[in-house]
Design a protein around this motif. Structure first.
Motif, short mmCIF file in Angstrom:
data_model
loop_
_atom_site.label_atom_id
_atom_site.label_comp_id
_atom_site.label_asym_id
_atom_site.label_seq_id
_atom_site.Cartn_x
_atom_site.Cartn_y
_atom_site.Cartn_z
N VAL A 158 -82.73 37.13 25.03
CA VAL A 158 -81.38 37.55 25.40
C VAL A 158 -81.42 38.55 26.56
CG1 VAL A 158 -79.34 38.82 24.60
CG2 VAL A 158 -80.35 37.04 23.17
N ALA A 159 -82.41 39.42 26.60
CA ALA A 159 -82.55 40.35 27.73
C ALA A 159 -82.73 39.58 29.04
CB ALA A 159 -83.72 41.29 27.50
N SER A 160 -83.50 38.49 28.98
CA SER A 160 -83.69 37.65 30.16
C SER A 160 -82.37 36.99 30.57
CB SER A 160 -84.74 36.58 29.85
OG SER A 160 -85.00 35.78 30.97
N ILE A 161 -81.62 36.51 29.58
CA ILE A 161 -80.31 35.90 29.86
C ILE A 161 -79.36 36.93 30.46
CG2 ILE A 161 -78.26 34.92 28.73
CD1 ILE A 161 -80.24 33.54 26.78
N HIS A 162 -79.38 38.15 29.93
CA HIS A 162 -78.50 39.20 30.46
C HIS A 162 -78.83 39.52 31.91
CE1 HIS A 162 -77.24 41.03 26.30
NE2 HIS A 162 -76.65 39.87 26.56
N ALA A 163 -80.11 39.48 32.26
CA ALA A 163 -80.49 39.73 33.66
C ALA A 163 -79.88 38.67 34.57
CB ALA A 163 -82.01 39.76 33.79
N ALA A 164 -79.89 37.41 34.12
CA ALA A 164 -79.30 36.34 34.91
C ALA A 164 -77.78 36.47 34.98
CB ALA A 164 -79.69 34.98 34.32
N LEU A 165 -77.15 36.85 33.87
CA LEU A 165 -75.70 37.08 33.87
C LEU A 165 -75.33 38.18 34.87
CD1 LEU A 165 -75.02 36.95 30.02
CD2 LEU A 165 -74.08 35.35 31.70
N ALA A 166 -76.10 39.28 34.85
CA ALA A 166 -75.82 40.41 35.74
C ALA A 166 -75.96 39.99 37.20
CB ALA A 166 -76.76 41.57 35.43
N SER A 167 -76.93 39.11 37.48
CA SER A 167 -77.14 38.67 38.86
C SER A 167 -75.97 37.85 39.39
CB SER A 167 -78.43 37.84 38.96
OG SER A 167 -78.27 36.55 38.39
N ARG A 168 -75.15 37.34 38.48
CA ARG A 168 -73.98 36.56 38.88
C ARG A 168 -72.68 37.31 38.60
NH1 ARG A 168 -77.49 34.38 40.98
NH2 ARG A 168 -77.87 32.16 41.31
N GLY A 169 -72.78 38.58 38.23
CA GLY A 169 -71.59 39.39 38.00
C GLY A 169 -70.79 39.00 36.79
N ILE A 170 -71.47 38.44 35.78
CA ILE A 170 -70.80 37.99 34.56
C ILE A 170 -71.17 38.94 33.41
CG2 ILE A 170 -70.59 36.09 32.90
CD1 ILE A 170 -71.36 34.21 35.22
N SER A 171 -70.20 39.26 32.57
CA SER A 171 -70.40 40.22 31.49
C SER A 171 -71.51 39.78 30.55
CB SER A 171 -69.11 40.39 30.70
OG SER A 171 -69.33 41.16 29.54
N LYS A 172 -72.38 40.74 30.21
CA LYS A 172 -73.44 40.45 29.24
C LYS A 172 -72.87 40.17 27.86
CE LYS A 172 -74.45 45.24 27.84
NZ LYS A 172 -75.51 46.28 27.77
N ASN A 173 -71.63 40.55 27.62
CA ASN A 173 -71.01 40.27 26.32
C ASN A 173 -70.75 38.78 26.10
OD1 ASN A 173 -70.93 43.02 25.65
ND2 ASN A 173 -68.98 43.31 26.71
N THR A 174 -70.92 37.99 27.15
CA THR A 174 -70.73 36.54 27.03
C THR A 174 -71.80 35.94 26.12
OG1 THR A 174 -69.86 36.57 29.29
CG2 THR A 174 -70.37 34.43 28.35
N VAL A 175 -72.99 36.53 26.11
CA VAL A 175 -74.05 36.12 25.19
C VAL A 175 -74.55 37.38 24.50
CG1 VAL A 175 -76.34 35.08 24.95
CG2 VAL A 175 -74.74 34.19 26.66
N GLN A 176 -74.34 37.47 23.20
CA GLN A 176 -74.74 38.66 22.45
C GLN A 176 -75.63 38.30 21.28
OE1 GLN A 176 -71.95 42.00 21.79
NE2 GLN A 176 -70.36 40.55 22.40
#
Length: 415
Positions: A158-176
């Motif tokens: 999930v930390a890896s997914i959050h890094a990808a979300l952040a790189s696209r300006g998408i909230s990390k809350n989308t995957v929790q």
């Protein structure tokens, strides 16, 4: 407010934005997640090792250890799943049907996201990646509750997914990932109707039944797999042995592995000894009826419980049957509606098998191991459903969608 409800509310808020992502934005995100996952392989494997060490200390079963264990190959497989999902057609906004009524109202039925998908699962870190990929492609938020036995592995993914979300300006809350792994916190999920739109259990029979019986959130049920391979009289020898061994041994800890092999008596007289020796060579413990026991000194007698057991290990129940009718009767009594295979060169027997059995997936001359979203071309799967409402079999993108009607008028009123 509990931490679970707090996380759930954040997921609900994030789902509104996820639903508005364009196909291009979702595909770019999924490819970024694939690249990030591969970049983070050393970290993920290091965290996975913590879970494996704890699992050994706690004496968890061989089957669960296999599901828990990650490798560079398995993580690269997760990344490939992200890329395959990105390459699939986007179901959201897809026009399912359209028609015009006599009063000139034009009606369309279009696919839409479910909202927030809650997934509760056991020691399966791969589910973390698969669920995130499918939820994001369908414009849903994912609220993941893995087991404590896989917490470090899941958190790293999930930390890896959050890094990808952040790189696209998408909230990390989308995957929790649920921060509380206690049983009490798991029970909170069952009544989070204000936050979750669907709850999907992935795991053993106990987990699935608990969720089905206790949840007020709608459940998309996955099922256990007591899968069978039936070797018919006309089955080609090499093919039958190869398929039976593969269905049992390729990865015995998963739900699409064969648990019982049914062998037509004439075929068994000719080739039964080769079959049991091939299974033994792969380390399979065979529990058989009287005839099967006569083929090898190490075969144990089968009990009635063995016919209904989902072993999830290198154990197989093997039984002699007279004909396809007897095989079908046995499967109807003990099968779980997951995956069933017939090995035969007789087209009438194949059709009888197809017509008589009601399972999510039926196979002719192929291993049950193909009951899998990746193998079906879905990129990944959210689970394998043995129920009949909403979705059945390997569940890919469409299983995570609903639909709405769009009605265009020109001033019509109800007379």
């Amino acid at each position: 407010m509990s931490i679970m409800i707090e996380q759930g509310k954040k997921a609900k808020e994030a789902s509104a934005a996820a639903a508005l992502l364009t196909t291009t934005e979702k595909n770019e995100l999924l490819r970024a997640m694939a690249g990030q996952l591969e970049q983070d392989i050393p970290v993920i494997l290091s965290e996975n090792e913590k879970d494996l060490q704890a699992g050994e200390e706690n004496g968890i079963s061989t089957a669960l250890m296999d599901r828990l264990r990650l490798s560079e190959t398995r993580i690269k497989g997760m990344a490939e799943g992200f890329r395959q999902v990105a390459d699939l057609a986007d179901p959201i906004g897809q026009k399912m049907e359209s028609w015009t009524r006599p009063n000139d109202l034009h009606i369309q039925k279009v696919r839409v996201p479910l909202g927030v998908a809650g997934i509760i699962y056991e020691a399966r870190p791969n589910v973390t990646a698969d669920a995130a990929a499918l939820c994001l492609k369908t414009g849903n938020a994912a609220f993941l509750r893995g087991s404590s036995s896989a917490y470090f592995s899941n958190a790293a993914i999930v930390a890896s997914i959050h890094a990808a979300l952040a790189s696209r300006g998408i909230s990390k809350n989308t995957v929790q990932l649920a921060q509380d792994t206690s049983r009490e916190a798991a029970s909170d999920l069952f009544t989070m109707n204000d936050c979750l739109d669907v709850l999907i259990p992935r795991g053993g029979a106990g987990l699935i039944q608990t969720v089905v019986q206790e949840s007020s959130v709608p459940v998309l049920e996955t099922g256990i797999g007591n899968c069978h391979v039936f070797i018919d009289e006309s089955a080609e020898e090499d093919m039958a042995v190869r398929i039976a061994v593969n269905a049992k041994t390729d990865r015995p800890s998963v739900c699409n592995a064969a648990e019982t092999i049914l062998v037509q008596e004439d075929w068994a007289e000719r080739y039964g000894k080769r079959l049991v020796e091939a299974l033994h060579a792969e380390g399979v413990e065979i529990r058989g009826d009287d005839y099967i026991q006569s083929l090898h000194p190490d075969i144990k007698p089968a009990s009635n419980q063995d016919w209904e057991e989902e072993f999830l290990d290198l154990t197989a129940a093997v039984k002699i049957v007279k004909n396809p009718e007897e095989a079908v009767t046995h499967i109807k009594q003990y099968g779980t509606g997951h995956s069933e295979a017939i090995i035969t060169e007789n087209t009438d027997h194949k059709q009888y098998f197809y017509d008589q059995l009601d399972a999510a997936v039926l196979y002719h001359n192929a291993s049950t191991r193909f009951t899998d979203g990746f193998e079906f071309g879905f990129g990944a799967e959210i689970g394998v459903s043995t129920q009949k409402l909403h979705a059945r079999g390997p569940m890919g993108l469409e299983a995570l969608t609903s639909y709405k009607y769009l009605v265009d008028g020109s001033g019509q009123i109800k007379e």
